[in-house]
Design a protein around this motif. Sequence first.
Motif, PDB file in Angstrom:
ATOM      1  N   ALA A 132      74.227  62.454  -7.157  1.00  0.00           N
ATOM      2  CA  ALA A 132      75.207  62.021  -8.273  1.00  0.00           C
ATOM      3  C   ALA A 132      75.152  60.336  -7.907  1.00  0.00           C
ATOM      4  O   ALA A 132      75.982  59.725  -8.916  1.00  0.00           O
ATOM      5  CB  ALA A 132      76.459  62.515  -7.802  1.00  0.00           C
ATOM      6  N   VAL A 133      74.295  59.776  -7.293  1.00  0.00           N
ATOM      7  CA  VAL A 133      74.243  58.201  -7.023  1.00  0.00           C
ATOM      8  C   VAL A 133      73.403  57.541  -8.095  1.00  0.00           C
ATOM      9  O   VAL A 133      72.214  58.040  -8.234  1.00  0.00           O
ATOM     10  CB  VAL A 133      73.719  57.796  -5.784  1.00  0.00           C
ATOM     11  N   ALA A 134      74.130  56.794  -9.089  1.00  0.00           N
ATOM     12  CA  ALA A 134      73.374  56.179 -10.065  1.00  0.00           C
ATOM     13  C   ALA A 134      72.670  54.921  -9.562  1.00  0.00           C
ATOM     14  O   ALA A 134      71.727  54.415  -9.939  1.00  0.00           O
ATOM     15  CB  ALA A 134      74.213  55.722 -11.323  1.00  0.00           C
ATOM     16  N   SER A 135      73.435  54.155  -8.784  1.00  0.00           N
ATOM     17  CA  SER A 135      73.059  52.933  -8.253  1.00  0.00           C
ATOM     18  C   SER A 135      73.771  52.526  -6.891  1.00  0.00           C
ATOM     19  O   SER A 135      74.892  52.933  -6.761  1.00  0.00           O
ATOM     20  CB  SER A 135      72.873  51.736  -9.233  1.00  0.00           C
ATOM     21  N   THR A 136      73.203  51.541  -6.352  1.00  0.00           N
ATOM     22  CA  THR A 136      73.769  50.872  -5.079  1.00  0.00           C
ATOM     23  C   THR A 136      73.797  49.548  -5.048  1.00  0.00           C
ATOM     24  O   THR A 136      72.978  49.009  -5.708  1.00  0.00           O
ATOM     25  CB  THR A 136      73.411  51.471  -3.919  1.00  0.00           C
ATOM     26  N   LYS A 137      74.749  48.821  -4.411  1.00  0.00           N
ATOM     27  CA  LYS A 137      74.419  47.616  -4.108  1.00  0.00           C
ATOM     28  C   LYS A 137      74.796  47.020  -2.553  1.00  0.00           C
ATOM     29  O   LYS A 137      76.007  47.490  -2.035  1.00  0.00           O
ATOM     30  CB  LYS A 137      75.415  46.656  -5.098  1.00  0.00           C
ATOM     31  N   THR A 138      73.850  46.566  -1.955  1.00  0.00           N
ATOM     32  CA  THR A 138      74.604  46.485  -0.501  1.00  0.00           C
ATOM     33  C   THR A 138      74.691  44.987  -0.150  1.00  0.00           C
ATOM     34  O   THR A 138      73.845  44.130  -0.312  1.00  0.00           O
ATOM     35  CB  THR A 138      73.439  47.136   0.265  1.00  0.00           C
ATOM     36  N   LEU A 139      75.698  44.743   0.561  1.00  0.00           N
ATOM     37  CA  LEU A 139      76.381  43.531   1.153  1.00  0.00           C
ATOM     38  C   LEU A 139      76.152  43.351   2.541  1.00  0.00           C
ATOM     39  O   LEU A 139      76.991  44.164   3.193  1.00  0.00           O
ATOM     40  CB  LEU A 139      77.500  43.089   0.665  1.00  0.00           C
ATOM     41  N   VAL A 140      75.720  42.545   3.164  1.00  0.00           N
ATOM     42  CA  VAL A 140      75.715  42.322   4.630  1.00  0.00           C
ATOM     43  C   VAL A 140      76.675  41.620   4.941  1.00  0.00           C
ATOM     44  O   VAL A 140      76.990  40.316   4.461  1.00  0.00           O
ATOM     45  CB  VAL A 140      74.325  41.704   5.143  1.00  0.00           C
ATOM     46  N   VAL A 141      77.644  42.118   6.116  1.00  0.00           N
ATOM     47  CA  VAL A 141      78.645  41.127   6.464  1.00  0.00           C
ATOM     48  C   VAL A 141      78.487  40.221   7.478  1.00  0.00           C
ATOM     49  O   VAL A 141      77.673  40.182   8.386  1.00  0.00           O
ATOM     50  CB  VAL A 141      79.786  42.190   7.293  1.00  0.00           C
ATOM     51  N   LEU A 142      78.752  38.757   7.150  1.00  0.00           N
ATOM     52  CA  LEU A 142      78.362  37.776   8.026  1.00  0.00           C
ATOM     53  C   LEU A 142      79.495  37.409   9.108  1.00  0.00           C
ATOM     54  O   LEU A 142      79.079  37.387  10.513  1.00  0.00           O
ATOM     55  CB  LEU A 142      78.132  36.601   7.465  1.00  0.00           C
ATOM     56  N   GLU A 143      80.780  37.562   8.623  1.00  0.00           N
ATOM     57  CA  GLU A 143      81.821  37.346   9.584  1.00  0.00           C
ATOM     58  C   GLU A 143      82.952  38.221   9.166  1.00  0.00           C
ATOM     59  O   GLU A 143      82.770  38.714   7.814  1.00  0.00           O
ATOM     60  CB  GLU A 143      82.433  35.895   9.707  1.00  0.00           C
ATOM     61  N   GLN A 144      84.081  38.629   9.986  1.00  0.00           N
ATOM     62  CA  GLN A 144      85.095  39.433   9.752  1.00  0.00           C
ATOM     63  C   GLN A 144      86.341  38.785  10.316  1.00  0.00           C
ATOM     64  O   GLN A 144      86.358  38.245  11.314  1.00  0.00           O
ATOM     65  CB  GLN A 144      84.973  40.796  10.420  1.00  0.00           C
ATOM     66  N   TRP A 145      87.493  39.094   9.621  1.00  0.00           N
ATOM     67  CA  TRP A 145      88.710  38.648   9.946  1.00  0.00           C
ATOM     68  C   TRP A 145      89.879  39.927   9.568  1.00  0.00           C
ATOM     69  O   TRP A 145      89.521  39.996   8.343  1.00  0.00           O
ATOM     70  CB  TRP A 145      89.256  37.423   9.169  1.00  0.00           C
ATOM     71  N   THR A 146      90.676  39.967  10.320  1.00  0.00           N
ATOM     72  CA  THR A 146      91.475  41.237   9.950  1.00  0.00           C
ATOM     73  C   THR A 146      92.867  40.924  10.185  1.00  0.00           C
ATOM     74  O   THR A 146      93.232  40.405  11.262  1.00  0.00           O
ATOM     75  CB  THR A 146      91.065  42.534  10.855  1.00  0.00           C
ATOM     76  N   ARG A 147      93.535  41.099   9.230  1.00  0.00           N
ATOM     77  CA  ARG A 147      95.094  40.772   9.413  1.00  0.00           C
ATOM     78  C   ARG A 147      95.769  42.126  10.347  1.00  0.00           C
ATOM     79  O   ARG A 147      95.650  43.080  10.003  1.00  0.00           O
ATOM     80  CB  ARG A 147      95.791  40.718   8.080  1.00  0.00           C
ATOM     81  N   LEU A 148      96.399  41.760  11.467  1.00  0.00           N
ATOM     82  CA  LEU A 148      96.912  42.701  12.084  1.00  0.00           C
ATOM     83  C   LEU A 148      98.682  42.600  11.702  1.00  0.00           C
ATOM     84  O   LEU A 148      99.274  41.705  11.623  1.00  0.00           O
ATOM     85  CB  LEU A 148      97.013  42.405  13.708  1.00  0.00           C
ATOM     86  N   GLY A 149      98.886  43.868  11.401  1.00  0.00           N
ATOM     87  CA  GLY A 149     100.473  44.032  10.881  1.00  0.00           C
ATOM     88  C   GLY A 149     100.582  43.745   9.612  1.00  0.00           C
ATOM     89  O   GLY A 149     101.071  43.691   8.752  1.00  0.00           O
TER      90      GLY A 149
END
Length: 149
Positions: A132-149
């Motif tokens: 069922a997959v028509a297409s994909t797009k892949t993005l590589v994560v360079l950095e991450q920040w997550t809000r706590l709370g």
Amino acid sequence: MTEQATLDDTDRAILDLLRENARRPLREVARSVGLTVAPVQRRIARLERLGVIERYTVQVNHGRIATGIEAMCELHFTDDLDLAQIMEFVANISEVQEVLTLAGDPDALVRIRVEGVEDLRRVVSALRAGKAVASTKTLVVLEQWTRLG
């Protein structure tokens, strides 16, 4: 559908403290919210029983680990699929960490954690192999920040 829990300000404060550090001593939580340990224990047990607190987990800083790539893969489907069908599709791909179904374009966003580029290529190929997959797009994560709370 399960009834939603009603939380007061103290419940929210306890949740905020546990979000910051789930291993925070109960005595410290109690002091912060102006209660003794016993009522805080009862409140946490209630929040667990009601399903507000589902689990306790560890937030890993993958940037501190020598190897590994995190990527997000957008999935576009040929048909309307519900979350259960999407989960069935990705369940056997152990590198898939999370699946988000979206309104709009793309249909889903898949978080992937792999050891290297060859692993990433293999996982994306496995995702693309879905009927069922028509297409994909892949993005590589360079950095991450997550809000706590």
